[in-house]
Design a protein around this motif. Structure first.
Motif, PDB file in Angstrom:
ATOM      1  N   ALA A  44     -50.413  26.589  -4.677  1.00  0.00           N
ATOM      2  CA  ALA A  44     -49.194  27.038  -5.357  1.00  0.00           C
ATOM      3  C   ALA A  44     -49.082  28.562  -5.302  1.00  0.00           C
ATOM      4  O   ALA A  44     -47.988  29.102  -5.067  1.00  0.00           O
ATOM      5  CB  ALA A  44     -49.193  26.553  -6.809  1.00  0.00           C
ATOM      6  N   TYR A  45     -50.195  29.242  -5.504  1.00  0.00           N
ATOM      7  CA  TYR A  45     -50.223  30.707  -5.456  1.00  0.00           C
ATOM      8  C   TYR A  45     -49.722  31.212  -4.104  1.00  0.00           C
ATOM      9  O   TYR A  45     -48.811  32.046  -4.035  1.00  0.00           O
ATOM     10  CB  TYR A  45     -51.645  31.191  -5.752  1.00  0.00           C
ATOM     11  N   GLU A  57     -45.839  29.946  -3.587  1.00  0.00           N
ATOM     12  CA  GLU A  57     -44.816  30.615  -4.384  1.00  0.00           C
ATOM     13  C   GLU A  57     -44.706  32.107  -4.078  1.00  0.00           C
ATOM     14  O   GLU A  57     -43.627  32.681  -4.197  1.00  0.00           O
ATOM     15  CB  GLU A  57     -45.077  30.397  -5.872  1.00  0.00           C
ATOM     16  N   THR A  58     -45.813  32.723  -3.698  1.00  0.00           N
ATOM     17  CA  THR A  58     -45.759  34.155  -3.362  1.00  0.00           C
ATOM     18  C   THR A  58     -45.486  34.375  -1.881  1.00  0.00           C
ATOM     19  O   THR A  58     -45.349  35.510  -1.453  1.00  0.00           O
ATOM     20  CB  THR A  58     -47.080  34.868  -3.719  1.00  0.00           C
ATOM     21  N   LYS A  99     -42.996  37.321  -7.534  1.00  0.00           N
ATOM     22  CA  LYS A  99     -43.912  36.201  -7.786  1.00  0.00           C
ATOM     23  C   LYS A  99     -45.358  36.679  -7.777  1.00  0.00           C
ATOM     24  O   LYS A  99     -46.185  36.211  -8.570  1.00  0.00           O
ATOM     25  CB  LYS A  99     -43.724  35.087  -6.749  1.00  0.00           C
ATOM     26  N   TYR A 158     -48.043  36.188 -10.780  1.00  0.00           N
ATOM     27  CA  TYR A 158     -49.378  35.601 -10.611  1.00  0.00           C
ATOM     28  C   TYR A 158     -50.481  36.582 -10.990  1.00  0.00           C
ATOM     29  O   TYR A 158     -51.497  36.186 -11.572  1.00  0.00           O
ATOM     30  CB  TYR A 158     -49.577  35.079  -9.187  1.00  0.00           C
TER      31      TYR A 158
END
Length: 178
Positions: free
Chosen positions: A144-145, A148-149, A157, A161
């Motif tokens: 996800a990290y 999403e980034t 984003k 994080y």
């Protein structure tokens, strides 16, 4: 009795793999990325951080005997890669956060172990399940990290994080290794 497996695993890692153990006072540098192989593939990958945990344990054949479990967060130097033509401090921060995420989940693992595993019998019953569940949560978070980034390219984003990871390190600070 000490398990030979744990000792062999640690010795093998020391002999065949260079590692950096997570320490809040020691940040990654580009010199720590020694692999010549882009393990993630794709032209848009600027760097790859190979990190995770290693664990060892001491337990007895007596099911009521206490058990000792040690969980350490490691960065694998020889499996971490960078594109020297495209690296910068911003990308390094993104990669550092991957390592920090590994420490967050190591702390979560240490917390659950401390709460649920006291004896050799507890270890036999619960360790594998706890470990596998936390590992899946860790892998999902890392995906996800990056997703999403967009591997750190979406600055808003990435900032979000950075904050989340710092908060989680703080929330679980009592489970860091001494």
């Amino acid at each position: 009795m000490k398990w030979i497996f744990a000792a062999c695993f640690l010795i093998t890692n020391m002999l065949f793999g260079q590692k950096i153990y997570w320490d809040e006072g020691r940040k990654l540098t580009w010199n720590d990325f020694k692999s010549n192989i882009n393990r993630k593939g794709g032209d848009n990958v600027v760097a790859y951080t190979n990190c995770g945990w290693i664990y060892s344990y001491e337990k007895s054949s007596d099911p009521k005997a206490p058990v000792k479990i040690k969980v350490e967060t490691v960065f694998n130097i020889d499996k971490s890669w960078k594109d020297v033509k495209r690296i910068n401090d911003y990308v390094l921060l993104h990669e550092q956060k991957h390592f920090d995420v590994a420490e967050v989940f190591a702390r979560k693992l240490r917390k659950e172990i401390s709460e649920k595993i006291r004896t050799s019998s507890d270890f036999d019953k619960y360790f594998k399940g706890i470990y596998n569940r936390i590992l899946k949560e860790y892998q999902d978070f890392q995906r996800a990290y990056d997703g999403e980034t967009k591997n750190g390219m979406v600055e808003e984003k990435q900032s979000e994080y950075n904050r989340i990871i710092a908060e989680e390190l703080e929330n679980y600070k009592s489970y860091k290794t001494p």
